[in-house]
Design a protein around this motif. Structure first.
Motif, PDB file in Angstrom:
ATOM      1  N   ASN A   1       0.807  -1.216   0.000  1.00 43.32           N
ATOM      2  CA  ASN A   1       0.000   0.000   0.000  1.00 43.32           C
ATOM      3  C   ASN A   1       0.845   1.275   0.000  1.00 43.32           C
ATOM      4  N   LEU A   2       2.161   1.132  -0.189  1.00 42.44           N
ATOM      5  CA  LEU A   2       3.069   2.273  -0.212  1.00 42.44           C
ATOM      6  C   LEU A   2       3.493   2.567  -1.649  1.00 42.44           C
ATOM      7  N   TYR A   3       3.370   3.835  -2.042  1.00 42.56           N
ATOM      8  CA  TYR A   3       3.768   4.269  -3.380  1.00 42.56           C
ATOM      9  C   TYR A   3       4.794   5.391  -3.226  1.00 42.56           C
ATOM     10  N   LEU A   4       5.920   5.257  -3.934  1.00 36.54           N
ATOM     11  CA  LEU A   4       7.001   6.232  -3.844  1.00 36.54           C
ATOM     12  C   LEU A   4       6.873   7.246  -4.963  1.00 36.54           C
ATOM     13  N   LEU A   5       6.981   8.538  -4.605  1.00 33.32           N
ATOM     14  CA  LEU A   5       6.858   9.621  -5.574  1.00 33.32           C
ATOM     15  C   LEU A   5       8.058  10.552  -5.456  1.00 33.32           C
ATOM     16  N   GLY A   6       8.477  11.129  -6.568  1.00 37.49           N
ATOM     17  CA  GLY A   6       9.533  12.125  -6.548  1.00 37.49           C
ATOM     18  C   GLY A   6      10.861  11.556  -6.092  1.00 37.49           C
ATOM     19  N   ASP A   7      11.591  12.363  -5.307  1.00 37.83           N
ATOM     20  CA  ASP A   7      12.943  11.988  -4.907  1.00 37.83           C
ATOM     21  C   ASP A   7      13.000  10.723  -4.062  1.00 37.83           C
ATOM     22  N   ALA A   8      11.896  10.290  -3.506  1.00 40.07           N
ATOM     23  CA  ALA A   8      11.885   9.025  -2.767  1.00 40.07           C
ATOM     24  C   ALA A   8      12.124   7.851  -3.705  1.00 40.07           C
ATOM     25  N   ALA A   9      11.835   8.052  -4.997  1.00 35.31           N
ATOM     26  CA  ALA A   9      11.952   6.969  -5.972  1.00 35.31           C
ATOM     27  C   ALA A   9      13.071   7.174  -6.971  1.00 35.31           C
ATOM     28  N   HIS A  10      13.478   8.426  -7.190  1.00 32.85           N
ATOM     29  CA  HIS A  10      14.479   8.683  -8.218  1.00 32.85           C
ATOM     30  C   HIS A  10      15.128  10.053  -8.007  1.00 32.85           C
ATOM     31  N   ILE A  11      16.369  10.158  -8.450  1.00 33.72           N
ATOM     32  CA  ILE A  11      17.133  11.406  -8.386  1.00 33.72           C
ATOM     33  C   ILE A  11      17.711  11.672  -9.772  1.00 33.72           C
ATOM     34  N   VAL A  12      17.598  12.917 -10.235  1.00 35.46           N
ATOM     35  CA  VAL A  12      18.302  13.326 -11.448  1.00 35.46           C
ATOM     36  C   VAL A  12      19.240  14.468 -11.075  1.00 35.46           C
ATOM     37  N   PRO A  13      20.381  14.571 -11.751  1.00 35.17           N
ATOM     38  CA  PRO A  13      21.302  15.671 -11.436  1.00 35.17           C
ATOM     39  C   PRO A  13      20.668  17.014 -11.752  1.00 35.17           C
ATOM     40  N   PRO A  14      20.986  18.053 -10.983  1.00 36.51           N
ATOM     41  CA  PRO A  14      20.325  19.355 -11.155  1.00 36.51           C
ATOM     42  C   PRO A  14      20.577  20.002 -12.505  1.00 36.51           C
ATOM     43  N   MET A  15      21.611  19.585 -13.220  1.00 38.41           N
ATOM     44  CA  MET A  15      21.890  20.152 -14.543  1.00 38.41           C
ATOM     45  C   MET A  15      20.699  19.978 -15.475  1.00 38.41           C
ATOM     46  N   SER A  16      19.924  18.911 -15.308  1.00 38.49           N
ATOM     47  CA  SER A  16      18.805  18.616 -16.209  1.00 38.49           C
ATOM     48  C   SER A  16      17.563  19.433 -15.898  1.00 38.49           C
ATOM     49  N   ALA A  17      17.464  19.977 -14.675  1.00 32.56           N
ATOM     50  CA  ALA A  17      16.284  20.741 -14.238  1.00 32.56           C
ATOM     51  C   ALA A  17      15.002  19.941 -14.423  1.00 32.56           C
ATOM     52  N   LYS A  18      15.042  18.624 -14.151  1.00 28.58           N
ATOM     53  CA  LYS A  18      13.876  17.780 -14.373  1.00 28.58           C
ATOM     54  C   LYS A  18      13.358  17.106 -13.106  1.00 28.58           C
ATOM     55  N   GLY A  19      13.906  17.442 -11.949  1.00 24.50           N
ATOM     56  CA  GLY A  19      13.430  16.826 -10.723  1.00 24.50           C
ATOM     57  C   GLY A  19      11.974  17.133 -10.444  1.00 24.50           C
ATOM     58  N   ILE A  20      11.572  18.420 -10.591  1.00 25.38           N
ATOM     59  CA  ILE A  20      10.184  18.784 -10.329  1.00 25.38           C
ATOM     60  C   ILE A  20       9.261  18.198 -11.389  1.00 25.38           C
ATOM     61  N   HIS A  21       9.730  18.105 -12.627  1.00 22.56           N
ATOM     62  CA  HIS A  21       8.915  17.509 -13.685  1.00 22.56           C
ATOM     63  C   HIS A  21       8.575  16.067 -13.346  1.00 22.56           C
ATOM     64  N   LEU A  22       9.580  15.280 -12.961  1.00 23.79           N
ATOM     65  CA  LEU A  22       9.342  13.873 -12.663  1.00 23.79           C
ATOM     66  C   LEU A  22       8.441  13.706 -11.442  1.00 23.79           C
ATOM     67  N   ALA A  23       8.598  14.579 -10.442  1.00 29.06           N
ATOM     68  CA  ALA A  23       7.732  14.502  -9.259  1.00 29.06           C
ATOM     69  C   ALA A  23       6.283  14.800  -9.623  1.00 29.06           C
ATOM     70  N   LEU A  24       6.056  15.816 -10.461  1.00 29.73           N
ATOM     71  CA  LEU A  24       4.695  16.143 -10.875  1.00 29.73           C
ATOM     72  C   LEU A  24       4.104  15.025 -11.728  1.00 29.73           C
ATOM     73  N   HIS A  25       4.906  14.415 -12.581  1.00 26.26           N
ATOM     74  CA  HIS A  25       4.415  13.308 -13.398  1.00 26.26           C
ATOM     75  C   HIS A  25       4.000  12.137 -12.515  1.00 26.26           C
ATOM     76  N   ASP A  26       4.837  11.783 -11.524  1.00 27.85           N
ATOM     77  CA  ASP A  26       4.459  10.729 -10.576  1.00 27.85           C
ATOM     78  C   ASP A  26       3.135  11.058  -9.895  1.00 27.85           C
ATOM     79  N   ALA A  27       2.993  12.310  -9.463  1.00 32.40           N
ATOM     80  CA  ALA A  27       1.788  12.721  -8.737  1.00 32.40           C
ATOM     81  C   ALA A  27       0.539  12.578  -9.605  1.00 32.40           C
ATOM     82  N   GLU A  28       0.640  12.935 -10.873  1.00 32.44           N
ATOM     83  CA  GLU A  28      -0.540  12.826 -11.733  1.00 32.44           C
ATOM     84  C   GLU A  28      -0.904  11.364 -11.987  1.00 32.44           C
ATOM     85  N   VAL A  29       0.084  10.531 -12.249  1.00 34.51           N
ATOM     86  CA  VAL A  29      -0.189   9.105 -12.452  1.00 34.51           C
ATOM     87  C   VAL A  29      -0.834   8.515 -11.208  1.00 34.51           C
TER      88      VAL A  29
END
Length: 384
Positions: free
Chosen positions: A272-300
């Motif tokens: 019953n536990l679902y991991l979202l955002g940095d709890a599940a994945h990390i991208v280097p800050p150069m890509s500026a995609k951390g918030i994108h991936l967190a929002l995508h997880d949240a919508e799914v």
């Protein structure tokens, strides 16, 4: 996420959720902590379609013409995004606005929750169970022990949070890549001038606006560097050396070392536990995609919860990890590429002179090839 004020799915939504949000820190800490600032076209679209466009409003950031500085030469960035809209909204402003919206909807947000423990997280998503229910135990600010009975847990507590650590050993596979350098990340109370990223033999540097009078400074450094090795005078002199021009100086509010790494955990759920955002994945800050991936997880996850709560269909919950991971790997590929290219094009310590010249050829192609620029824009200004 089941509020009727949000985007209506194709099926009938259930009544407003009785979900509880636990936060380790105080509200003032959360809303003042400086974070990333770009919400890409996907995030803008998502928030507006869920009826939350208002959260994108807030402290404006003065427009500035960003540029790549290569050995001190400015190369202005002409971002032709084909109408894809991204916004510069400091993440602490976004968090503050989301918090206000959530509380107006009657949300239950509990700050300064200490000693959080997850119990009975293994489960089958059966609604209305009376035995073996999933629980979250914690202490409130005055030390009182509290328990939250729940059907599902969204683990959004970051890389070092309790959620992923609650999964039994051997269940998750960690895939990781560590880069051979770190960033000194500095918050300075000064308007951003100039704005952009600098590629130089001394290392990468960045000056990114975080508000009208706030700038995030990035300086490539050794993995074993400490903030104490970077006094204020060294920060400013190194920035000017790498940008090849004078920079606006001001008070340095905070600084810390950011190790550059890429990490993915598979699967992104357990029971019953679902991991979202940095709890599940990390991208280097150069890509500026951390918030994108967190929002995508949240919508799914939101779609999955609505389907389950509305008619008992667990198919989207069961497929949560399989839905998210291909998207995540696509952006890990982008993040790895842009991180290596930007760093290899300057400092030869890690990859050598040959890789430096290859990286510079790749960068030059971004300015001279319409096809290459279009591919970069597809990933940098993603809409889905």
């Amino acid at each position: 996420m089941a509020s009727s004020s949000m985007r209506q799915p194709v099926y009938s939504p259930p009544p407003p959720s009785t979900g509880v949000v636990l936060e380790k820190h105080s509200r003032s800490y959360v809303e003042q902590r400086q974070r990333a600032g770009t919400v890409d076209a996907f995030g803008v679209r998502m928030l507006r379609e869920w009826g939350l466009g208002e959260v994108l409003e807030g402290t404006p950031i003065p427009e500035s013409e960003g540029a790549f500085f290569i050995d001190g030469e400015a190369m202005p960035i002409d971002m032709d995004d084909d109408g894809n809209e991204s916004l510069y909204c400091p993440q602490q402003v976004l968090v503050r606005n989301l918090t206000d919206a959530y509380l107006r909807m009657g949300g239950d947000l509990r700050y300064e929750a200490a000693d959080v423990v997850l119990e009975n997280i293994e489960g089958d998503h059966t609604r209305g169970r009376t035995h073996g229910h999933t629980r979250v135990r914690y202490q409130d600010p005055d030390g009182t022990a509290r328990t939250v009975e729940c059907d599902l847990i969204a683990g959004c507590d970051g890389f070092h949070g309790v959620s992923r650590r609650s999964v039994p050993a051997g269940v998750l596979t960690e895939y990781s890549h560590r880069y051979g350098y770190s960033w000194l990340s500095v918050l300075a109370a000064v308007p951003t001038n100039p704005s952009g990223m600098a590629i130089h033999s001394r290392g990468l540097a960045g000056l990114i606006p975080r508000g009208p009078h706030a700038t995030r400074v990035y300086l490539q450094c050794a993995v074993d560097d400490t903030p104490e090795q970077w006094p204020d005078a060294r920060v400013w002199s190194e920035l000017e050396a790498r940008f090849g021009t004078t920079v606006a100086r001001g008070e340095i509010v905070s600084s810390h070392i950011v190790p550059l790494r890429s990490v993915v955990f598979d699967p992104m759920c357990y029971g019953n536990l679902y991991l979202l955002g940095d709890a599940a994945h990390i991208v280097p800050p150069m890509s500026a995609k951390g918030i994108h991936l967190a929002l995508h997880d949240a919508e799914v996850f939101a779609h999955a919860v609505l389907r389950w709560a509305g008619d008992g269909d667990t198919s989207l919950l069961d497929g949560y990890s399989a839905t998210c991971l291909p998207h995540i790997w696509n952006y890990q590929a982008f993040a790895t590429w842009i991180t290596h290219v930007m760093h290899n094009a300057g400092d030869t310590t890690q990859a050598g002179e040959f890789r430096k010249l290859v990286a510079r050829a790749e960068l030059q192609r971004q300015f001279t090839s319409e096809s290459a620029n279009r591919l970069f824009g597809e990933l940098a200004s993603v809409t889905n």
